[in-house]
Write a protein that holds these residues in place. Structure first.
Motif, mmCIF file in Angstrom:
data_model
loop_
_atom_site.group_PDB
_atom_site.id
_atom_site.type_symbol
_atom_site.label_atom_id
_atom_site.label_comp_id
_atom_site.label_asym_id
_atom_site.label_seq_id
_atom_site.Cartn_x
_atom_site.Cartn_y
_atom_site.Cartn_z
ATOM 1 N N MET A 115 0.828 -1.201 0.000
ATOM 2 C CA MET A 115 0.000 0.000 0.000
ATOM 3 C C MET A 115 0.866 1.256 0.000
ATOM 4 O O MET A 115 0.571 2.223 -0.718
ATOM 5 N N ALA A 116 1.954 1.253 0.772
ATOM 6 C CA ALA A 116 2.857 2.399 0.807
ATOM 7 C C ALA A 116 3.497 2.629 -0.565
ATOM 8 O O ALA A 116 3.592 3.777 -1.035
ATOM 9 N N ALA A 117 3.907 1.549 -1.229
ATOM 10 C CA ALA A 117 4.521 1.678 -2.550
ATOM 11 C C ALA A 117 3.510 2.232 -3.559
ATOM 12 O O ALA A 117 3.839 3.119 -4.359
ATOM 13 N N ALA A 118 2.281 1.715 -3.540
ATOM 14 C CA ALA A 118 1.261 2.200 -4.459
ATOM 15 C C ALA A 118 0.924 3.669 -4.198
ATOM 16 O O ALA A 118 0.707 4.450 -5.136
ATOM 17 N N LEU A 119 0.871 4.062 -2.930
ATOM 18 C CA LEU A 119 0.589 5.457 -2.596
ATOM 19 C C LEU A 119 1.695 6.381 -3.107
ATOM 20 O O LEU A 119 1.413 7.471 -3.636
ATOM 21 N N LEU A 120 2.951 5.970 -2.959
ATOM 22 C CA LEU A 120 4.063 6.770 -3.465
ATOM 23 C C LEU A 120 3.960 6.956 -4.973
ATOM 24 O O LEU A 120 4.130 8.066 -5.492
ATOM 25 N N LEU A 121 3.699 5.864 -5.688
ATOM 26 C CA LEU A 121 3.584 5.951 -7.140
ATOM 27 C C LEU A 121 2.383 6.810 -7.542
ATOM 28 O O LEU A 121 2.453 7.573 -8.515
ATOM 29 N N ARG A 122 1.292 6.691 -6.801
ATOM 30 C CA ARG A 122 0.079 7.468 -7.119
ATOM 31 C C ARG A 122 0.306 8.955 -6.894
ATOM 32 O O ARG A 122 -0.273 9.808 -7.594
ATOM 33 N N ARG A 123 1.155 9.303 -5.943
ATOM 34 C CA ARG A 123 1.422 10.703 -5.621
ATOM 35 C C ARG A 123 2.503 11.303 -6.513
ATOM 36 O O ARG A 123 2.896 12.454 -6.325
ATOM 37 N N GLY A 124 2.973 10.541 -7.491
ATOM 38 C CA GLY A 124 3.877 11.109 -8.478
ATOM 39 C C GLY A 124 5.306 10.631 -8.411
ATOM 40 O O GLY A 124 6.128 11.032 -9.248
ATOM 41 N N TYR A 125 5.645 9.783 -7.432
ATOM 42 C CA TYR A 125 7.012 9.258 -7.383
ATOM 43 C C TYR A 125 7.239 8.384 -8.599
ATOM 44 O O TYR A 125 6.466 7.484 -8.894
ATOM 45 N N ARG A 126 8.312 8.640 -9.327
ATOM 46 C CA ARG A 126 8.570 7.933 -10.571
ATOM 47 C C ARG A 126 9.791 7.034 -10.433
ATOM 48 O O ARG A 126 10.917 7.448 -10.666
ATOM 49 N N ALA A 127 9.551 5.806 -10.021
ATOM 50 C CA ALA A 127 10.627 4.817 -10.052
ATOM 51 C C ALA A 127 10.722 4.315 -11.487
ATOM 52 O O ALA A 127 9.720 4.049 -12.125
ATOM 53 N N ALA A 128 11.930 4.210 -12.001
ATOM 54 C CA ALA A 128 12.121 3.784 -13.387
ATOM 55 C C ALA A 128 13.121 2.644 -13.422
ATOM 56 O O ALA A 128 14.326 2.860 -13.579
ATOM 57 N N LEU A 129 12.620 1.423 -13.276
ATOM 58 C CA LEU A 129 13.478 0.249 -13.340
ATOM 59 C C LEU A 129 13.739 -0.118 -14.791
ATOM 60 O O LEU A 129 12.839 -0.086 -15.627
#
Length: 263
Positions: A115-129
């Motif tokens: 849930m924390a990871a999804a919230l970060l991505l939803r708020r605009g954090y852009r991890a680019a693997l």
């Protein structure tokens, strides 16, 4: 044959169950995952999970088969082999770990992290693997392990795939293909595990088929509806809706675990 036609629940509870499975089917049809998490969470409020989980595995296989024909050309073949390998190796590891660690706190921890990871991505954090072979295998290992521990490997995989900028149609198709593989493995494992009360001697007793027969039409109707909804969605809308879905499903997992701890 008569036993299959006998409703597994009284009318009102059966109607509730069909609504849960229809809603879960809509999610599966749109995103390609989430059916098990929603179905088990909703049905476990009125019936023991042990009674319905094998039927849910069977319905997941049916769901993937019903969708696969329309998406098979979009499956990312560079990903699917590594994901399947990671799942095959680490689903048993996750299951085995449950014999050593308390189940509910472990499920709570994993649900909270997702849930924390999804919230970060939803708020605009852009991890680019970068989609290297190592990243693909790692995604399979992580999703397989979490699938074995908490039966929410699809949620974990969706979080991981949302960081590699995979086109929506390819992400959805790859999820559907992998879930077909992992659910066949899970269904086979259920067939080999002792079921105690089942006459067949395994978890796959006569009730499994009866539940599947009654719930399948609602699931297939939901998948059809969800698939039509996917057709008109832009890549950005799809990513946003999937992340919203991931947050919701992770929250359901956390709440179920908290409920288990309190009771």
């Amino acid at each position: 044959m008569t036993a299959l036609l006998d409703a597994p629940l009284p009318p009102l509870l059966l109607a509730y169950s069909l609504c849960v499975v229809f809603a879960a089917g809509i999610v599966r049809g749109f995103a390609g995952f989430g059916f098990s998490a929603i179905s088990v969470a909703g049905l476990s409020l009125i019936v023991s999970p042990a009674k319905v989980v094998p039927a849910i595995f069977a319905l997941e296989v049916l769901a993937s088969l019903s969708q696969l024909r329309g998406v098979v050309r979009d499956v990312d073949m560079r990903w699917i082999g590594w994901l399947a390998l990671g799942n095959l190796m680490f689903i048993p590891v996750g299951v085995a770990l449950l014999a050593w660690l308390p189940e509910t706190p472990l499920r709570l921890l994993i649900g909270a992290l997702l849930m924390a990871a999804a919230l970060l991505l939803r708020r605009g954090y852009r991890a680019a693997l970068l989609p290297t072979r190592g990243v693909r295998l790692l995604a399979g290992v992580v999703s397989g392990f979490i699938n074995g521990v908490a039966a929410i490997g699809g949620i974990a995989l969706a979080v991981l795939l949302s960081t590699v900028n995979m086109p929506p149609a390819r992400l959805r198709a790859t999820m559907i293909a992998l879930l077909l593989f992992s659910d066949v493995v899970a269904l086979g494992s259920a067939a080999l595990m002792p079921g105690g009360a089942h006459a067949s001697g395994s978890l796959l007793g006569p009730d499994t088929l009866r539940w599947a027969v009654w719930l399948a039409p609602a699931m297939l109707a939901g998948i059809w509806f969800g698939g039509r909804s996917f057709a008109g969605v832009s890549p950005e809308q799809f990513r946003r809706q999937v992340l919203n879905l991931l947050i919701g499903l992770s929250a359901v997992s956390v709440l179920r675990s908290l409920y288990g701890l309190l009771n």
